[in-house]
Design an enzyme around this catalytic site. Structure first.
Site, PDB file in Angstrom:
ATOM      1  N   TRP A 151      -4.367  -7.816   4.430  1.00  0.00           N
ATOM      2  CA  TRP A 151      -3.519  -8.899   3.931  1.00  0.00           C
ATOM      3  C   TRP A 151      -3.056  -9.755   5.095  1.00  0.00           C
ATOM      4  CZ3 TRP A 151      -2.140  -3.682   3.851  1.00  0.00           C
ATOM      5  CH2 TRP A 151      -1.138  -3.307   4.754  1.00  0.00           C
TER       6      TRP A 151
ATOM      7  N   SER B 187       0.856  -1.183   0.000  1.00  0.00           N
ATOM      8  CA  SER B 187       0.000   0.000   0.000  1.00  0.00           C
ATOM      9  C   SER B 187       0.895   1.236   0.000  1.00  0.00           C
ATOM     10  CB  SER B 187      -0.862   0.020   1.263  1.00  0.00           C
ATOM     11  OG  SER B 187      -1.549  -1.195   1.381  1.00  0.00           O
TER      12      SER B 187
ATOM     13  N   ASP C  25      -8.568  -2.936   3.144  1.00  0.00           N
ATOM     14  CA  ASP C  25      -7.359  -3.215   2.380  1.00  0.00           C
ATOM     15  C   ASP C  25      -6.505  -4.053   3.324  1.00  0.00           C
ATOM     16  OD1 ASP C  25      -5.276  -3.205   0.601  1.00  0.00           O
ATOM     17  OD2 ASP C  25      -4.559  -1.208   1.132  1.00  0.00           O
TER      18      ASP C  25
ATOM     19  N   CYS D  15      -7.415  -1.169   7.381  1.00  0.00           N
ATOM     20  CA  CYS D  15      -6.225  -1.622   6.650  1.00  0.00           C
ATOM     21  C   CYS D  15      -5.272  -2.374   7.578  1.00  0.00           C
ATOM     22  CB  CYS D  15      -5.502  -0.417   6.039  1.00  0.00           C
ATOM     23  SG  CYS D  15      -4.060  -0.916   5.069  1.00  0.00           S
TER      24      CYS D  15
HETATM   25  P1  FAD Z   1       7.091 -14.090   2.185  1.00  0.00           P
HETATM   26  O1  FAD Z   1       8.394 -14.692   1.885  1.00  0.00           O
HETATM   27  O2  FAD Z   1       6.057 -14.096   1.122  1.00  0.00           O
HETATM   28  O3  FAD Z   1       6.529 -14.761   3.495  1.00  0.00           O
HETATM   29  C1  FAD Z   1       5.257 -14.388   3.977  1.00  0.00           C
HETATM   30  C2  FAD Z   1       4.414 -15.634   4.027  1.00  0.00           C
HETATM   31  O4  FAD Z   1       4.925 -16.499   5.002  1.00  0.00           O
HETATM   32  C3  FAD Z   1       2.994 -15.354   4.397  1.00  0.00           C
HETATM   33  O5  FAD Z   1       2.193 -16.204   3.617  1.00  0.00           O
HETATM   34  C4  FAD Z   1       2.871 -15.744   5.832  1.00  0.00           C
HETATM   35  O6  FAD Z   1       1.634 -16.300   6.120  1.00  0.00           O
HETATM   36  C5  FAD Z   1       3.953 -16.772   5.981  1.00  0.00           C
HETATM   37  N1  FAD Z   1       4.672 -16.644   7.249  1.00  0.00           N
HETATM   38  C6  FAD Z   1       5.169 -15.520   7.765  1.00  0.00           C
HETATM   39  N2  FAD Z   1       5.847 -15.792   8.904  1.00  0.00           N
HETATM   40  C7  FAD Z   1       5.765 -17.133   9.104  1.00  0.00           C
HETATM   41  C8  FAD Z   1       6.269 -18.033  10.065  1.00  0.00           C
HETATM   42  N3  FAD Z   1       7.010 -17.606  11.110  1.00  0.00           N
HETATM   43  N4  FAD Z   1       6.001 -19.331   9.927  1.00  0.00           N
HETATM   44  C9  FAD Z   1       5.283 -19.769   8.900  1.00  0.00           C
HETATM   45  N5  FAD Z   1       4.787 -18.980   7.931  1.00  0.00           N
HETATM   46  C10 FAD Z   1       5.017 -17.676   8.038  1.00  0.00           C
HETATM   47  N6  FAD Z   1       2.708  -5.692   3.663  1.00  0.00           N
HETATM   48  C11 FAD Z   1       3.272  -4.680   4.338  1.00  0.00           C
HETATM   49  O7  FAD Z   1       4.156  -4.903   5.171  1.00  0.00           O
HETATM   50  N7  FAD Z   1       2.895  -3.379   4.092  1.00  0.00           N
HETATM   51  C12 FAD Z   1       1.920  -3.058   3.208  1.00  0.00           C
HETATM   52  O8  FAD Z   1       1.608  -1.885   3.019  1.00  0.00           O
HETATM   53  C13 FAD Z   1       1.306  -4.118   2.502  1.00  0.00           C
HETATM   54  N8  FAD Z   1       0.328  -3.866   1.620  1.00  0.00           N
HETATM   55  C14 FAD Z   1      -0.287  -4.894   0.985  1.00  0.00           C
HETATM   56  C15 FAD Z   1      -1.311  -4.617   0.108  1.00  0.00           C
HETATM   57  C16 FAD Z   1      -1.952  -5.637  -0.529  1.00  0.00           C
HETATM   58  C17 FAD Z   1      -3.056  -5.314  -1.470  1.00  0.00           C
HETATM   59  C18 FAD Z   1      -1.553  -6.973  -0.291  1.00  0.00           C
HETATM   60  C19 FAD Z   1      -2.231  -8.122  -0.975  1.00  0.00           C
HETATM   61  C20 FAD Z   1      -0.522  -7.249   0.557  1.00  0.00           C
HETATM   62  C21 FAD Z   1       0.129  -6.219   1.206  1.00  0.00           C
HETATM   63  N9  FAD Z   1       1.183  -6.485   2.080  1.00  0.00           N
HETATM   64  C22 FAD Z   1       1.744  -5.451   2.755  1.00  0.00           C
HETATM   65  C23 FAD Z   1       1.765  -7.836   2.232  1.00  0.00           C
HETATM   66  C24 FAD Z   1       2.971  -7.944   1.290  1.00  0.00           C
HETATM   67  O9  FAD Z   1       2.538  -8.022  -0.055  1.00  0.00           O
HETATM   68  C25 FAD Z   1       3.838  -9.190   1.557  1.00  0.00           C
HETATM   69  O10 FAD Z   1       3.015 -10.319   1.589  1.00  0.00           O
HETATM   70  C26 FAD Z   1       4.622  -9.102   2.836  1.00  0.00           C
HETATM   71  O11 FAD Z   1       5.430  -7.945   2.831  1.00  0.00           O
HETATM   72  C27 FAD Z   1       5.526 -10.324   3.006  1.00  0.00           C
HETATM   73  O12 FAD Z   1       6.292 -10.486   1.855  1.00  0.00           O
HETATM   74  P2  FAD Z   1       7.627 -11.324   1.868  1.00  0.00           P
HETATM   75  O13 FAD Z   1       7.943 -11.703   0.464  1.00  0.00           O
HETATM   76  O14 FAD Z   1       8.684 -10.621   2.609  1.00  0.00           O
HETATM   77  O15 FAD Z   1       7.248 -12.605   2.715  1.00  0.00           O
END
Ligand code: FAD
Length: 854
Positions: free
Chosen positions: A853, A600, A851, A806
């Protein structure tokens, strides 16, 4: 991830059961025809619904069925639903319960008010909806489709299923798919007809890349240039024995399990006939969904009997397969302790009569099972056939910097092409002793052509961690070839129908390092079908058995506990099973696409149209539970690493943030997203209520910046309330100075704060200066909502305020909805039902927008 389970990074080839269960005698009688024809449609956002449809498409001929498969977007061009007799729809839900982009046209078409209630009178259908129960509108789109088709007169030939990504799509999808085949056969009048006698072709010409571009993917009889494949050949070529085990009751199934042979020794002679009365589906069954399907292992007598359990390869532990060595929890270690490192294999503590390895201290782990699983016969999916060929070109070189982002494949929910933003600054918003690290990142978008509004989100096309990529390459023993150009081709003679090279891997040349860094998701826990492939490349008998367990029906709970829940990656699995050495081609077949991550926007273009801010928490996966080291989230870890040396602390005032800006030449691939609905009201005088704890405050910073600019130009502003919460006032109160500034300037009318872990918060309401904490000091945003129940009702019901929520979907958003429902009941005397209706109306009017997630 958002309610689109399809945000959940996966090309999800669920453990759909790939089987070949024709009686041998039938195979000789195979003829072509289309008695088993049905229409198979999918509406996918990021590929999961499509992957499931493809699995059904792939395996249907083994059941004498002949699907014509289309992306639902090609409605009217390639199919007309009203002309069909039998339709299967796999469709996801995205955003706020909306159809995926590819399904909107179909939805608009069937929603037309002019359609009569018998418009689809001749159509029988079933539907598998994919969703995520963390979101308010779980599977809303699938449910809408289902209801609308019924309203138009279509009947079910098999109950709809609604699979939940929060608990694992496979928990509902697997049994639903198993039950689908006999239901289709019955509906199409094929019961009593041998599965091979329907003459369904098993190869075809069109590629899956055609699917969403209007390409027809029907099983054209005789139209294929590929040689039609004999199911037995399919089966034996992938090296797996098969059995026809079909039962409508668990008892029958269990009986059978106790006598099935081990996969290692079974041959085609093991094929058994199955009487037609065993091929039954209970048509009285109710909708399959989380509530009726607690899990594969739990689907004991009553629930399993609802869907016939068909067509698995079944494996029992037997003496021949008894491991000479096995994995055992190290002496003295306790349950929950980290697994021993790679290759640490000890003599079995005990082995049961049937050959299964048991654990004497009574605890299971990733590498070790305990009874009853370790003693159980196993029902395995048959391994998906190989379909890719990898060739290294050692005589060539390749500049990977010039390769198109993910091969130029279309990005999900993209409203713009992928474009490069420049990283300007990164500011740490949390103190070093905060539980989570939150970073505010500023991007220069002047060269991207992107225009945004406050509240919009965008997606980042991130990279995998280079160290992790290196480790994986090393584990595969391919260090020497990591940067050597490689090409991928469809394996000649593959038994997979519509096999194509993944479009997100650049062609004609790429490198292993590039593909693993930029194109493939190497983090997502491997699906069971992938584990099943790994089984075939594992040499150690005990490791093989454990991998079999983890992808088996009986091991569904272990799969959840030891792989899905702790979020183990392929590398973690390969580390735990050192004798597993899959060929690279199999990895490219099963690693899903690396998905972009949405964020966001936390700024307003009125401040600077060339700049964009966003804020995120660095996701941390702690060491343990099968992970040998601590890891960070793919995207947030990448951003954190990239900005590490230059990160600054948000030491005091917001105004200082700009002073911390620095200039790098680091580029971030990004794109605009579709379906942007989280916007300020058109009229600045409309009251707004913003609820955004933690990083959920992001879009509200953009809103407030915008209002501040409007105020400067003399605009009249309506009331604006913000409910913010975090753990500790002093450690993770994001944008504190900015918020206090907005409060004092009147941009923000009320700032309601809650600190969940502060032992004795002193001030909870900045605007009212409420004084010292009391026993009812708010800990969460919803506590403050209750506190201001009367004022909120006035704002929402009388002054027509817009409510924005959000942040965290798992708990916060749900709790906030419940709280509003309670508030409406308490303040207006509505019943629970009336309060729910009011909320639904507010959502409908876009006066309650989320909004959120996970
Ligand atoms: P990933 O490598 O994708 O890991 C996260 C995944 O691992 C998730 O599925 C979670 O359920 C799982 N997970 C996390 N920790 C653990 C654990 N300890 N054990 C097991 N599973 C675990 N994020 C923000 O921070 N700020 C925002 O403004 C924001 N806006 C968003 C807006 C929208 C419309 C959407 C859909 C998502 C938004 N997100 C936001 C979420 C963002 O897109 C990412 O999903 C988030 O930052 C994590 O990404 P990553 O690749 O670092 O983590």
């Amino acid at each position: 991830m958002r309610s689109d389970p399809l945000q959940c990074q996966c090309h999800d080839s669920l453990t759909v059961i790939l089987t070949c269960f024709c009686r041998i005698s039938d195979l000789d009688n195979m003829t072509k025809g289309s008695q088993g024809r049905f229409l198979l449609l999918y509406g996918s956002q990021t590929g999961q619904a499509k992957a499931i449809a493809e699995e059904i498409f792939e395996t249907s001929p083994n059941h004498g069925l002949d699907p014509e498969m289309h992306c639902i977007s090609v409605t009217d061009k390639k199919f007309s639903i009203e002309k069909e007799k039998c339709v299967v729809i796999i469709v996801s839900t995205t955003g706020d319960g909306e159809p995926p982009d590819t399904a909107t046209k179909f939805w608009r078409r069937i929603k037309k008010k002019t359609l009569t209630s018998d418009y689809l009178a001749g159509v029988y259908f079933t539907l598998l909806g994919l969703g995520d129960s963390n979101y308010t509108n779980f599977c809303r789109n699938g449910k809408n489709f289902n209801q609308r088709l019924e309203e138009l007169g279509a009947g079910h030939f098999y109950p709809p299923g609604f699979a939940d990504d929060a608990t694992g799509l496979e928990i509902v999808a697997e049994p639903w798919i198993e039950g689908l085949y006999p239901a289709l056969r019955k509906h199409l009048g094929l019961d009593g007809v041998s599965e091979s006698q329907t003459g369904c072709p098993v190869s075809a010409t069109n590629s899956t890349s055609d699917l969403c571009q209007g390409g027809e993917v029907r099983n054209d009889i005789g139209a294929s240039s590929d040689e039609p494949l004999n199911p037995l050949e399919r089966h034996t070529k992938v090296g797996s024995p098969f059995l026809d085990v079909q039962s409508s009751s668990v008892d029958t199934r269990m009986e059978h399990l106790s006598s099935v042979p081990n996969s290692a020794s079974a041959t085609s002679d093991d094929a058994e006939e199955c009487s037609s009365d065993q091929r039954r589906v209970n048509h009285d069954q109710t909708t399959l969904g989380p509530s009726t399907n607690p899990g594969l292992e739990d689907r004991s007598a009553s629930s399993v009997s609802k869907v016939s359990v068909t067509n698995h390869l079944e494996v029992s532990p037997e003496p021949n397969d008894m491991p000479s060595t096995s994995l055992r929890r190290p002496e003295g270690s306790k349950r929950g302790e980290k697994d021993r490192p790679l290759g640490d294999v000890e003599q079995a503590s005990s082995a049961t009569e049937g050959g299964a390895v048991t654990q004497t201290d009574g605890s299971a782990s990733l590498r070790m099972s305990i009874p009853p699983l370790s003693e159980s016969g196993l029902t395995l999916p048959v391994a998906p056939p190989p379909f890719l060929d990898v060739e290294f070109h050692t005589d060539q070189t390749l500049r990977t910097d010039d390769l198109p982002v993910q091969g130029g494949a279309p990005m999900p929910s993209a409203a713009s092409p992928v474009t490069m933003a420049t990283l300007v600054s990164a500011t740490r918003l949390t103190r070093a002793d905060a539980v989570k690290t939150a970073l505010d990142v500023e991007l220069d978008i002047s060269e991207t052509g992107i225009h945004y509004q406050p509240g919009d989100s965008f997606s980042i096309v991130c990279h995998n961690d280079s160290r992790e990529v290196n480790d994986l390459i090393q584990r595969l023993g391919l260090q020497d070839k990591a940067d050597c150009p490689l090409s991928l081709q469809v394996l000649s003679g593959t038994k997979k129908r519509r096999a194509v090279v993944p479009e997100y891997i650049p062609q004609p040349l790429c490198t292993l390092r590039h593909a693993l860094s930029h194109c493939c998701d190497i983090r997502t826990p491997p699906k069971k079908a992938f584990l099943r492939v790994l089984v075939d490349h594992t040499h150690d008998a005990s490791e093989k058995r454990r991998l079999q367990e983890l992808c088996s029906k009986q091991g569904a709970s272990d799969y959840g506990t030891f792989i899905r829940d702790p979020h183990l990656s392929l590398l973690d699995i390969l580390t735990a099973f050192p004798s597993c050495n899959p060929p690279l081609s199999r990895l490219f077949e099963h690693l899903p696409r690396l998905q972009p991550r949405p964020y966001s926007i936390s700024s307003s273009p009125l401040v600077d149209p060339n700049k964009l801010h966003f804020v995120f928490n660095v996701v941390v996966f702690p060491e343990g539970q099968g992970r040998n080291e601590r890891r960070e989230g793919v995207c947030t870890g990448w951003l954190n690493h990239m900005t590490k040396t230059e990160q600054h602390s948000d030491v005091s005032l917001a105004s200082q943030m700009s002073k911390l800006s620095i200039h790098w030449d680091t580029k971030i691939p990004m794109f605009e997203r579709t379906n942007q609905r989280f916007h300020l009201p058109a009229e600045p005088t409309t009251p707004i209520i913003m609820i955004g704890p933690g990083t959920g405050v992001a879009p509200f910073i953009g809103f407030l910046q915008h209002r501040a600019c409007l105020l400067k130009t003399g605009a009249c502003l309506g009331p604006a309330w913000l409910f913010f919460g975090c753990r500790h006032r002093d450690r993770d109160f994001l944008y504190r100075d900015s918020l206090e500034g907005y409060l004092s300037s009147g941009v923000l009318s009320k700032l309601c704060l809650s600190f969940s872990r502060d032992p004795s918060p002193s001030v909870t309401d900045e605007s009212c200066k409420m004084g010292n904490a009391t026993s009812d000091t708010p800990r969460y945003v919803q506590d403050n909502l209750r506190r201001y129940a009367a004022e909120l009702c006035q704002l929402i019901l009388e002054d027509k305020a817009v409510v924005y929520v959000c942040g965290d979907a798992k708990n916060m958003a749900k709790n906030v909805t419940t709280t509003f429902s309670d508030i409406f009941m308490q303040e207006t005397g509505r019943t629970a039902y009336e309060a729910a209706c009011l909320l639904a109306t507010l959502r409908e009017e876009k006066r309650y927008v989320e909004d959120v997630w996970t």
